[in-house]
Design a protein around this motif. Structure first.
Motif, PDB file in Angstrom:
ATOM      1  N   GLY A  74      70.240  68.466 107.348  1.00 61.26           N
ATOM      2  CA  GLY A  74      70.530  67.957 106.010  1.00 61.26           C
ATOM      3  C   GLY A  74      70.700  69.102 105.012  1.00 61.26           C
ATOM      4  N   TRP A  75      71.558  68.922 104.050  1.00 62.78           N
ATOM      5  CA  TRP A  75      71.782  69.972 103.054  1.00 62.78           C
ATOM      6  C   TRP A  75      72.130  69.317 101.709  1.00 62.78           C
ATOM      7  CZ3 TRP A  75      76.896  70.802 101.043  1.00 62.78           C
ATOM      8  CH2 TRP A  75      77.884  69.984 101.643  1.00 62.78           C
ATOM      9  N   ALA A  76      71.925  70.064 100.661  1.00 59.52           N
ATOM     10  CA  ALA A  76      72.247  69.549  99.321  1.00 59.52           C
ATOM     11  C   ALA A  76      73.383  70.385  98.749  1.00 59.52           C
ATOM     12  CB  ALA A  76      71.014  69.574  98.448  1.00 59.52           C
ATOM     13  N   ASN A  77      73.024  71.404  97.976  1.00 62.35           N
ATOM     14  CA  ASN A  77      74.090  72.278  97.460  1.00 62.35           C
ATOM     15  C   ASN A  77      73.919  73.701  97.971  1.00 62.35           C
ATOM     16  OD1 ASN A  77      71.804  72.734  96.132  1.00 62.35           O
ATOM     17  ND2 ASN A  77      72.544  72.147  94.096  1.00 62.35           N
ATOM     18  N   ASP A  78      73.089  73.808  98.998  1.00 64.89           N
ATOM     19  CA  ASP A  78      72.807  75.119  99.561  1.00 64.89           C
ATOM     20  C   ASP A  78      73.800  75.432 100.686  1.00 64.89           C
ATOM     21  OD1 ASP A  78      71.798  77.390 100.520  1.00 64.89           O
ATOM     22  OD2 ASP A  78      69.820  76.604 101.057  1.00 64.89           O
ATOM     23  N   LEU A  79      74.971  75.923 100.291  1.00 65.81           N
ATOM     24  CA  LEU A  79      76.027  76.157 101.281  1.00 65.81           C
ATOM     25  C   LEU A  79      75.663  77.259 102.275  1.00 65.81           C
ATOM     26  CD1 LEU A  79      79.245  75.796  99.090  1.00 65.81           C
ATOM     27  CD2 LEU A  79      78.325  74.177 100.758  1.00 65.81           C
ATOM     28  N   GLY A  80      74.851  78.208 101.801  1.00 66.24           N
ATOM     29  CA  GLY A  80      74.430  79.290 102.690  1.00 66.24           C
ATOM     30  C   GLY A  80      73.622  78.753 103.858  1.00 66.24           C
ATOM     31  N   ALA A 108      75.961  76.939 106.182  1.00 65.70           N
ATOM     32  CA  ALA A 108      76.760  77.879 106.989  1.00 65.70           C
ATOM     33  C   ALA A 108      75.916  78.487 108.096  1.00 65.70           C
ATOM     34  CB  ALA A 108      77.340  78.967 106.097  1.00 65.70           C
ATOM     35  N   ALA A 109      74.657  78.803 107.757  1.00 67.09           N
ATOM     36  CA  ALA A 109      73.781  79.388 108.773  1.00 67.09           C
ATOM     37  C   ALA A 109      73.516  78.380 109.895  1.00 67.09           C
ATOM     38  CB  ALA A 109      72.464  79.820 108.125  1.00 67.09           C
ATOM     39  N   GLY A 110      73.306  77.119 109.497  1.00 67.68           N
ATOM     40  CA  GLY A 110      73.052  76.063 110.488  1.00 67.68           C
ATOM     41  C   GLY A 110      74.248  75.882 111.405  1.00 67.68           C
ATOM     42  N   LEU A 111      75.437  75.858 110.811  1.00 64.44           N
ATOM     43  CA  LEU A 111      76.647  75.684 111.616  1.00 64.44           C
ATOM     44  C   LEU A 111      76.888  76.895 112.508  1.00 64.44           C
ATOM     45  CD1 LEU A 111      79.179  74.013 109.151  1.00 64.44           C
ATOM     46  CD2 LEU A 111      78.147  73.002 111.188  1.00 64.44           C
ATOM     47  N   GLY A 146      78.355  63.890 106.070  1.00 63.65           N
ATOM     48  CA  GLY A 146      77.383  62.808 106.240  1.00 63.65           C
ATOM     49  C   GLY A 146      75.945  63.296 106.222  1.00 63.65           C
ATOM     50  N   SER A 147      75.750  64.611 106.349  1.00 67.49           N
ATOM     51  CA  SER A 147      74.399  65.175 106.300  1.00 67.49           C
ATOM     52  C   SER A 147      74.030  65.632 104.891  1.00 67.49           C
ATOM     53  CB  SER A 147      74.299  66.380 107.258  1.00 67.49           C
ATOM     54  OG  SER A 147      74.749  66.020 108.524  1.00 67.49           O
ATOM     55  N   ASN A 148      74.952  65.456 103.968  1.00 70.16           N
ATOM     56  CA  ASN A 148      74.698  65.895 102.597  1.00 70.16           C
ATOM     57  C   ASN A 148      73.728  64.945 101.891  1.00 70.16           C
ATOM     58  OD1 ASN A 148      75.597  65.622  99.511  1.00 70.16           O
ATOM     59  ND2 ASN A 148      75.830  67.732 100.206  1.00 70.16           N
ATOM     60  N   LYS A 149      72.746  65.527 101.260  1.00 69.06           N
ATOM     61  CA  LYS A 149      71.676  64.752 100.617  1.00 69.06           C
ATOM     62  C   LYS A 149      72.226  63.793  99.565  1.00 69.06           C
ATOM     63  CE  LYS A 149      67.747  65.595  97.659  1.00 69.06           C
ATOM     64  NZ  LYS A 149      67.250  66.583  96.705  1.00 69.06           N
ATOM     65  N   PHE A 150      73.179  64.287  98.759  1.00 66.22           N
ATOM     66  CA  PHE A 150      73.695  63.448  97.655  1.00 66.22           C
ATOM     67  C   PHE A 150      74.523  62.274  98.184  1.00 66.22           C
ATOM     68  CE2 PHE A 150      73.332  67.794  95.828  1.00 66.22           C
ATOM     69  CZ  PHE A 150      72.211  67.537  95.060  1.00 66.22           C
TER      70      PHE A 150
END
Lengths: 455, 112
Positions: A60-66, A69-72, A122-126
């Motif tokens: 899951g992620w919110a606005n933390d693109l870093g 990217a690390a997860g991907l 779909g994993s985005n918190k918002f």
């Protein structure tokens, strides 16, 4: 009609669709059971690594693109394995079934890339807060694109909704203990029979008595609205020799209502605060197609909803399409054609097998195999198998469903549905008006304790 | 909805059993067993394939393709519908119990 000797498969399926190896059902079973066997063997031989890597989940992620990217990045090899593995399996099947392999591979590649984007979104918190998780996002984006952009023909080669959903359903079997199937199966069959008979009768009589449609047309509409959606419309339409145009209208009805229910049923379930088990059973009772139903059940966001949905839909409803076909075929050649049983064409019991959705066999085998493994393994090993091997299967199942949901979106092109008059629409609507509340009452009031008990 | 696309393909099979369900043994069982009775028995046994031959000829004129398996002939067409095939055979003088029809629909494209 099946003869007393049964129709040889190669002949039943004709020059274009030929033998068992030309059928999606067969390949869904082979691919999914092969995958389950490989994962099980790898688990016990200590080589589960590649499958664990393939079972990619996006954090899951919110606005933390870093962080995203690390997860991907850490999953990039796993994504490559996932892509390569399913490309090879589906590609071999596609080639043998007679698709153009190059086009299929190109189409699947695009589908896979889009599925990664959808899963990330779909994993985005918002978006999750807006209830826009992967299943609904896949549908919405797929439909938006499919209805506004002319998709290239090579992409169409990979849009095999039924192929992916059947593979997913067989994988689903591995994650559903056979004891639960034995425990809940009779209840699912009872509930499904009550709703299916009531809905079928309502649509059939509305179509024939109120709106003056032909019995064959009424039965095809009734089957689409009560048994298992498009597959039932096709099976029952064939069994009673419904006209091609009528089967197409019934399919259009199913698609329109099924897509509407993908959004309406989970939203209503959440609004009413229904527990996941009964909510899934309601969706399994009242949604019209397997693929659409899985999208709706997944949108509940709880594995219990997917389990009760599967029990209701696959065991309660899908399994009996052959029996319905036999009954309707007999009605067709006798009562509707005004002939006595002696004068009429013969209807063999082989009709049940010929129309039976074979992927259900794979579903049962998958469930039995994993249940036996867990039962007879050392308890600690069984628990670990459940966590690691079944966990990997569950994640891979999730990917097949994401491809399914995207395919529903891309292939539900409203401009390409068959035109229909108000009569079939009204007849089908009568069935919906009965099916949905009756499904709610049975799932959430009459049999609620049962569905709450499914863990 | 403006489109009138058909969303399914079809294959119509007409299934023709080459032998009768039950050979006419009653001819021999009921009457005297003599040359005439056996010839009558042979005549009735041969009647079924003759009728099948007639249906094969009729269906071939409608461009049905023929295959054979066990003791059945399977005529199939992706052009003629099941109801049309049945109507045609009845018009040609054949009766419902002389053939079986199996109609198989499949999705035209990858819809749910």
């Amino acid at each position: 009609m099946a003869t007393s000797t049964g129709i040889p498969n190669a002949v039943t399926t004709g020059t274009r669709f030929n033998a068992w190896y030309k059928r999606e059902d067969s390949w869904s079973i082979l691919i999914a059971l092969g995958l389950i066997a490989a994962i099980t063997a790898a688990f016990f031989s200590g080589g589960l690594g590649i499958f664990k890597a393939m079972a990619v989940t996006v954090p899951g992620w919110a606005n933390d693109l870093g962080k995203l990217a690390a997860g991907l990045g850490s999953n990039s090899v796993g994504l490559l394995y996932l892509y390569g593995f399913f490309l090879v399996l589906f590609g071999v099947a596609a080639r043998i079934m007679g698709y153009d392999l190059g086009r299929f591979a190109a189409g699947f590649t695009l589908l896979f890339l889009v599925s990664i984007i959808i899963t990330v979104l779909g994993s985005n918190k918002f978006l999750k807060e807006w209830q826009l998780e992967t299943p609904l996002l896949a549908l919405i984006i797929g439909m938006a694109v499919g209805n506004t952009v002319r998709l290239p023909q090579w992409f169409h080669s990979a849009l095999r909704t039924e192929f992916y959903v059947k593979t997913g359903i067989v994988l689903m079997g591995a994650t559903l203990p056979f004891t639960i199937i034995l425990q809940a199966g009779p209840m699912a069959i009872l509930q499904a029979t009550i709703v299916a008979v009531t809905t079928f009768a309502a649509i059939y009589f509305a179509a024939t008595r109120l709106f003056g449609l032909e019995p064959q047309f009424g039965a095809t509409l009734g089957a689409g609205g009560s048994i298992c959606g498009v597959s039932a419309a096709i099976a029952i339409g064939g069994a009673c020799r419904s006209e091609k145009e009528h089967v197409s209208v019934a399919i259009s009805m199913v698609i329109i209502w099924a897509v509407a229910m993908i959004f309406l049923l989970p939203a209503t379930a959440k609004f009413l605060g229904l527990a996941p088990g009964p909510a899934g059973a309601w969706i399994g009772t009242s949604e019209f197609a397997d693929a659409a139903g899985f999208a709706a059940a997944e949108a509940i966001g709880d594995e219990r909803a997917v389990k009760t949905f599967t029990l209701m839909k696959v065991i309660g409803r899908d399994m009996f399409v052959g029996v319905w076909a036999l009954l309707v075929a007999f009605l067709s050649v006798t009562i509707w054609e005004r002939k006595s049983a002696a004068q009429a064409e013969k209807v063999g019991v082989g009709e049940v097998w010929n129309r039976f959705p074979k992927f259900i066999i794979g579903f049962f085998i998958a469930s039995i195999v994993t249940t036996l493994v867990i039962t007879y393994a050392d308890p600690k090993l069984g628990t670990l198998y459940n966590k690691e091997a079944i966990g990997a299967i569950k994640t891979l199942r999730g990917w097949t469903f994401t491809w399914t949901f995207l395919c529903i979106g891309f292939t539900t092109r409203f401009r390409e549905l068959t035109s229909f008059g108000w009569k079939p629409f009204a007849a089908f609507a009568v069935g919906v008006a009965i099916n949905v509340p009756l499904g709610y009452i049975l799932s959430n009031i009459v049999f609620v304790e049962y569905w709450l008990g499914i863990k | 909805m403006k489109s009138n696309n058909l969303m399914v393909n079809h294959v119509t099979y007409v299934i023709l059993k080459l032998t009768a369900e039950q050979p006419p043994y009653h001819i021999l069982a009921d009457g005297p067993v003599d040359q005439a009775a056996v010839l009558e028995f042979a005549e009735q046994v041969a009647a079924r394939p003759r009728r099948v031959a007639g249906m094969v000829a009729a269906l071939s004129r409608q461009n049905f393709a023929m295959t054979f398996s066990k003791d059945h002939i399977y005529a199939h067409s992706t052009e003629i519908g099941a109801q049309a095939a049945k109507k045609y055979l009845l018009e040609q003088g054949y009766q419902d119990h002389e053939f079986e029809i199996f109609l198989e629909y499949t999705r035209s494209w990858g819809i749910m």
